[in-house]
Design an enzyme around this catalytic site. Structure first.
Site, PDB file in Angstrom:
ATOM      1  N   ALA A 127      82.969   4.910  89.273  1.00 49.63           N
ATOM      2  CA  ALA A 127      83.286   4.143  90.473  1.00 49.63           C
ATOM      3  C   ALA A 127      84.730   3.663  90.396  1.00 49.63           C
ATOM      4  CB  ALA A 127      82.338   2.949  90.593  1.00 49.63           C
ATOM      5  N   GLY A 165      79.269   6.172  88.047  1.00 43.85           N
ATOM      6  CA  GLY A 165      78.886   6.602  89.385  1.00 43.85           C
ATOM      7  C   GLY A 165      78.944   8.103  89.562  1.00 43.85           C
ATOM      8  N   GLU A 225      75.701   9.330  88.293  1.00 44.29           N
ATOM      9  CA  GLU A 225      74.671   8.944  89.261  1.00 44.29           C
ATOM     10  C   GLU A 225      74.730   9.818  90.511  1.00 44.29           C
ATOM     11  OE1 GLU A 225      73.977   4.231  88.490  1.00 44.29           O
ATOM     12  OE2 GLU A 225      75.983   4.834  89.133  1.00 44.29           O
ATOM     13  N   GLU A 255      78.854   2.026  81.808  1.00 42.87           N
ATOM     14  CA  GLU A 255      79.043   0.718  82.438  1.00 42.87           C
ATOM     15  C   GLU A 255      78.946  -0.442  81.448  1.00 42.87           C
ATOM     16  OE1 GLU A 255      77.464   3.412  85.756  1.00 42.87           O
ATOM     17  OE2 GLU A 255      77.145   3.154  83.602  1.00 42.87           O
TER      18      GLU A 255
END
Length: 258
Positions: free
Chosen positions: A66, A109, A112, A132
């Protein structure tokens, strides 16, 4: 879309390819990039000529996570009201199959996002991870859930708690990816698979995708109910009549998506 777009789209026959286009930031998933990706996927989902979609980040990197700068100082309520991750749910609503073609990093991300696709193919350079924990948070777009279902709770626990990465070959061995191939062959192999899927009856493909998704995300009982419902519904399609007639008549079926 122009070369300035954060998501580049191309369509060749029944197969569309979306390429994340933020290379200087390692395809970090900024809100703008995700908005463009969701818009592109929605458009392709509505295009009857498109039957399968490939999602890639190019030969160097899929997505390294992200956009941390966009959230570093945010409060909990700011994260809620921005709906940055909540909007990702729209990717799950895409009816057509999405193949992730992953080279390089698929982290946070990015991992994901790959797991939100229906099939993951990887090049030999691919590395998957949920790092993370190293910045004081945990996965928030499905990483703890989908990774656990893909590779099992113990391996997923180790990855989530340590931030360690998984190589392409280990990802294949553990069941996260369906194939590993050289970087230069990845897109052609993904396209070959997409073209194969595109020859199948579109409505059956879409309902099969939905049923398999239920198997991965709900209970067996709920999944069986969806499977049976979708099985029955397909007997109201022209493709079912054509497919069975072609089988009986020993000829190749022609599927129209009706």
């Amino acid at each position: 879309m122009t070369d300035d777009s954060l998501v580049l789209a191309s369509v060749d026959g029944a197969v569309a390819t979306l390429t994340l286009n933020r290379p200087k930031a390692l395809n970090a998933l900024s809100p703008q990039l995700m908005d463009e990706l969701i818009e592109a996927l929605t458009h392709l989902d509505d295009d009857r000529a498109v039957r399968a979609i490939i999602l890639t980040g190019g030969p160097q990197v899929f997505a390294a996570g992200a956009d941390i700068k966009a959230m570093a100082t945010a409060s909990p309520m700011e994260m809620v009201t921005r709906r940055t991750i909540a909007r990702w749910a729209r990717i799950r609503d895409v009816r057509k199959p999405i193949i992730a073609a992953v080279s390089g990093y698929a982290l946070g991300g990015g991992c994901e996002l790959a797991m939100m696709c229906d099939i993951i193919m990887a090049s030999e350079t691919a590395q998957f991870g949920q790092p993370e924990i190293n910045i004081g948070i945990i996965p928030g777009a499905g990483g703890t859930q989908r990774l656990t279902r893909a590779i099992g709770p113990y391996r997923a626990m180790q990855m989530v708690l340590t931030g360690e990465m998984l190589s392409a070959h280990d990802a294949y061995a553990f069941g996260l990816v369906t194939r590993v191939c050289p970087v230069e062959a990845l897109l052609s192999e993904a396209r070959r698979l997409a073209e194969t899927i595109a020859t199948r009856p579109p409505l059956a493909v879409q309902l099969a995708k939905q049923a398999v998704r239920f198997a991965a995300e709900t209970t067996v009982r709920e999944g069986l109910e969806i499977e049976l419902r979708n099985f029955y519904l397909l007997f109201d399609t022209a493709d079912q009549k054509e497919g069975m007639a072609a089988f009986i008549e020993k000829r190749k079926a022609t599927f129209t998506g009706e």
